[in-house]
Design an enzyme around this catalytic site. Structure first.
Site, PDB file in Angstrom:
ATOM      1  N   ASP A   1       0.837  -1.202   0.000  1.00  0.00           N
ATOM      2  CA  ASP A   1       0.000   0.000   0.000  1.00  0.00           C
ATOM      3  C   ASP A   1       0.872   1.252   0.000  1.00  0.00           C
ATOM      4  OD1 ASP A   1      -2.298   1.872   0.906  1.00  0.00           O
ATOM      5  OD2 ASP A   1      -3.262  -0.084   0.772  1.00  0.00           O
TER       6      ASP A   1
ATOM      7  N   HIS B   1      -3.965   5.121   4.454  1.00  0.00           N
ATOM      8  CA  HIS B   1      -4.659   3.964   3.884  1.00  0.00           C
ATOM      9  C   HIS B   1      -4.010   2.640   4.273  1.00  0.00           C
ATOM     10  CE1 HIS B   1      -6.128   1.345   0.478  1.00  0.00           C
ATOM     11  NE2 HIS B   1      -7.237   1.933   0.839  1.00  0.00           N
TER      12      HIS B   1
ATOM     13  N   SER C   1     -11.440  -1.763  -0.193  1.00  0.00           N
ATOM     14  CA  SER C   1     -10.176  -1.630   0.531  1.00  0.00           C
ATOM     15  C   SER C   1     -10.291  -2.174   1.936  1.00  0.00           C
ATOM     16  CB  SER C   1      -9.757  -0.155   0.614  1.00  0.00           C
ATOM     17  OG  SER C   1      -8.957   0.207  -0.472  1.00  0.00           O
TER      18      SER C   1
END
Length: 753
Positions: A220, A263, A443
């Site tokens: 990520d 994230h 996600s």
């Protein structure tokens, strides 16, 4: 991508023409100043250094796992002040010059891949809540009443603690937001909505499966281990490929961190947030080791993707990837050369040959009428594509559909984009030590599935990557109650008895069922790659107002292939008025219908078309391939005489010989009784103790004890169990076990009786 592989005897003039032709096409792409240089196998690094010096490159990395591949960055070409045409011209000249070296096999000019993180845009979501209109299309009044109140008004921990006490849960929970994590264990604590719509996780925890000994890495934008919930951070499972010159340090951007960099940290928290540290919530595999591989915090290229999914693959078991091609409804993309090679190497060589597990988000392009059939990462047989469900068991408005989705996880999100009705999302970690309560999208679903896979690997470390895919197919169930009605999700029962859906794959993942089935899973036989159906090559125009139907006849490679896993269709099609008007279906001999590609109205492309794109269906899982398959291609573009022309079409069947496997069951995995829970925990402690002193005989005996206790089911022991324990006592008294170890092990044995 400007690429050329040396071919003996090809005139250099033709090579130049080819490079120029490719250049014209790639002027539309964002070329970078990075190049891949692949040398012949018997060439060493001195050749790469020589070529780099001659052509003004910096040599950044030797990608040994990909072969004899070197990563070069040019010092002057393709910089920010250069035009796209100038960059393409300079790149083509550099490639031609490098190919003139006798030791060069291949050179590829790296393109900036159009990928994005697949999380729900919270700002957009909140705008919809503020500006949207009531959705009256199919919201029942019961639903409207249930979710009318704000999330802050329903954090009632008393209801949850009462429910936990009824379940005999030995794990004492002091994390303040565990009651918000409805997707882990839903007792109806959120205003009574849909109890049971969850991952059914706690039965697995109750047997001691918490991810211990398994390494999961999040590919990520980085991972911030300063968060108090991420103390299981493992630098051996981490890397920073956005900064190839960085030799050490954590895989996160230096300097102040913002929500733009949260994230990967949020995904990591879903997997491994610590239990019982009085902070935030809990991760599914809270005892697993956590890695962060940083590639999304900068320009992403084919090489970076390949590095990430091959990084330390004898140590890392699961790669959680909550990203993919942009979900704008315009992109049709596949993994490029080195990424495709890396995926193949990962499943063939990772984890000591058992295969790495690559878990991928299926995409959030539903809001743009996108379809995950256009996503080559989702349609790769070596990945596990994950969909999302909300608390009602429905596909949220952002969810995409296609026949390549494997399973779905509950993460929330309204089922229409303009609804004022809030939904319950995912609570996890964030950068700068915070707790994030607004994680959603595919996600958020992907780390939950990655975590459950980690628990299954703890239960049975010998599982191959194909075993895990089989287990996922058998461990999913129909979303329970209310709007999880099969008709709404377009469920069908395939020829082998599996419920399958284009929206949710095999259904809502049951984590406990996955783990328990893994314990006694016999393993699948070697994979069979069958391509006995004759391909089509020529010009086949799609008719007006009806599909082009291409039949494929298969005998399952003379009956050797009897149990399907993946069915892949590779297609080249051009000439359509707009690519987004193309719809592709495949019907199996058993009658199962797979929509390989749905319409994508925003995709107006009429130039590139569909170029050697591979589409995947899992909906024929466990079916026998023998018989006639029908490939149907629609062109609904209304383009008059301009209709699509198929020039190539082929079908590939992957599966096994049909060795006996456990029957398909759609039942939810049950809870253990208090006695079963106690026995399972005790035997798990004994197994852990044996592993700590590394005594092979005792480790074998402790595993036998644990399996016997679980199989016995009532915790009463019995003659067989007593015999195992007595044998264990004899083993620990043998020479080779220290007095300290002996005392420790005897305590564990006594607690197991």
């Amino acid at each position: 991508m400007i690429a050329y592989k040396r071919s003996k005897g090809l005139p250099w003039l033709l090579a130049c023409i080819l490079s120029c032709a490719i250049c014209v096409y790639n002027c539309q792409e964002q070329l970078t100043d990075h190049f891949a240089l692949e040398l012949l196998d018997n060439s060493d690094i001195s050749v790469a250094k020589e070529i780099a010096k001659k052509h003004n490159f910096d040599l950044l990395h030797h990608a040994q796992q990909l072969g004899n591949v070197y990563h070069l960055q040019h010092r002057s070409a393709c910089k920010s002040n250069h035009t796209a045409n100038q960059c393409a011209t300079d790149g083509a000249a550099l490639i031609r010059s490098m190919l003139s070296h006798p030791r060069v096999l291949r050179s590829i000019h790296q393109v900036a891949e159009d990928v994005e993180k697949r999380h729900l845009d919270i700002k957009e979501f909140l705008r919809n809540l503020a500006d949207g209109v009531d959705d009256k299309s199919d919201d029942s009044s019961e639903e409207s009443r249930a979710i009318d109140k704000r999330r802050e008004e329903i954090e009632d921990a008393k209801i949850y603690k009462k429910a936990l006490s009824r379940r005999h849960l030995d794990l004492i929970v002091n994390d303040p937001h565990f009651n918000l994590q409805w997707y882990l264990h839903n007792t109806g604590q959120l205003q009574g909505i849909n109890p049971g719509l969850d991952l059914n996780l706690l039965p697995a925890w109750n047997r001691g499966f918490t991810g211990s000994g398994i390494v999961v890495s999040v590919v990520d934008d980085g991972l911030d281990p300063s968060n108090p919930d991420l103390k299981n951070y493992d630098p051996l499972a981490s890397a920073d490929f956005n900064n190839l010159t960085r030799k050490e340090g954590i895989p996160i951007r230096s300097g102040p961190l913002t929500m733009e960099q949260t994230h990967g940290t949020a995904c990591a928290g879903e997997i491994g947030a610590l239990a019982n540290n009085s902070f935030c919530g809990i991760g599914v595999a809270f005892n697993a080791k956590l890695g962060g591989i940083r590639i999304l915090d900068g320009v992403v290229t084919d090489l970076l993707e390949a590095y990430a999914i091959l990084h330390n693959n004898q140590y890392i078991s699961v790669y959680s990837c909550s990203w993919g091609p942009r979900d704008n409804g315009l992109v049709m993309d596949m993994p490029k050369f080195y990424t495709s090679k890396a995926l193949q190497l990962g499943v063939s060589k990772g984890r000591g040959g058992k295969g790495s597990l690559f878990v991928m988000a299926s995409g959030n392009g539903g809001k743009n009428a996108d379809n995950c059939g256009a996503d080559g990462f989702v349609n790769n047989p070596h990945t596990i594509a994950v969909g999302a469900l909300n608390i009602f068991g429905r596909t949220p408005y952002y969810g995409e559909s296609c026949s390549a989705i494997h399973v779905s996880a509950p993460v929330g999100g309204p089922h229409t984009p303009n609804s004022k009705l809030p939904d319950y999302l995912v609570t996890t970690t964030m950068v700068n030590g915070g707790c994030f309560k607004e994680m959603s999208g595919t996600s958020a679903a992907t780390p939950l599935v990655s975590s459950c896979v980690a628990l299954a690997l703890q239960a049975n470390p010998e599982l191959s990557w194909r075993d895990v895919q089989h287990l996922l197919s058998r461990s999913a169930r129909l979303p329970s109650s209310g709007k999880g009605d099969p008709k709404i999700q377009s469920w069908q029962v395939n020829g082998a008895g599996h419920y399958v859906s284009h929206h949710a794959g095999f259904g809502l993942l049951d984590c406990a069922k996955l783990v328990f089935t893994a314990q006694t899973w016999p393993g699948v036989t070697d994979q069979i790659d069958c391509r006995d159906a004759k391909p089509y090559r020529g010009k086949f125009r799609v008719p007006s107002r009806k599909p082009l139907t291409l039949p494929f006849d298969s005998r399952g490679c003379n009956g050797t292939l009897k149990r399907l896993e993946h069915v892949l269709v590779t297609l080249t099609m051009q000439g359509m008025a707009m690519r987004g008007a193309v719809e592709i279906w495949l019907k199996s001999p058993a009658g199962t219908e797979s929509r390989l590609l749905g319409m994508r109205p925003k995709d107006k492309d009429n130039r590139v078309g569909i170029k050697n794109q591979t589409f995947l269906t899992l909906l024929n899982w466990d079916e026998n391939p023998a018989g006639r398959w029908l490939l149907q291609i629609w062109d609904r573009g209304g383009g008059g005489r301009r209709r699509g022309v198929v020039t190539e079409a082929s079908v590939q069947f992957l599966g096994s010989s049909g060795a006996r496997l456990p029957p398909v069951s759609h039942r939810r995995a049950r809870w253990l009784t208090p006695d079963e829970t106690t026995a399972a925990f005790r035997s798990q402690r004994l197994a852990s103790a044996a592993q700590e002193v590394l005594h092979p005989e005792l480790a074998t005996l402790s595993r036998r004890l644990h399996n016997a206790l679980v199989a016995n089911g009532n915790g009463s022991g019995g003659g067989d169990l007593t015999a195992i324990v007595n044998e264990a006592r004899r083993v620990v008294s043998k020479k080779g076990v220290t007095d300290e170890d002996l005392k420790y092990l005897l305590r564990q044995i006594d607690s197991a009786l």
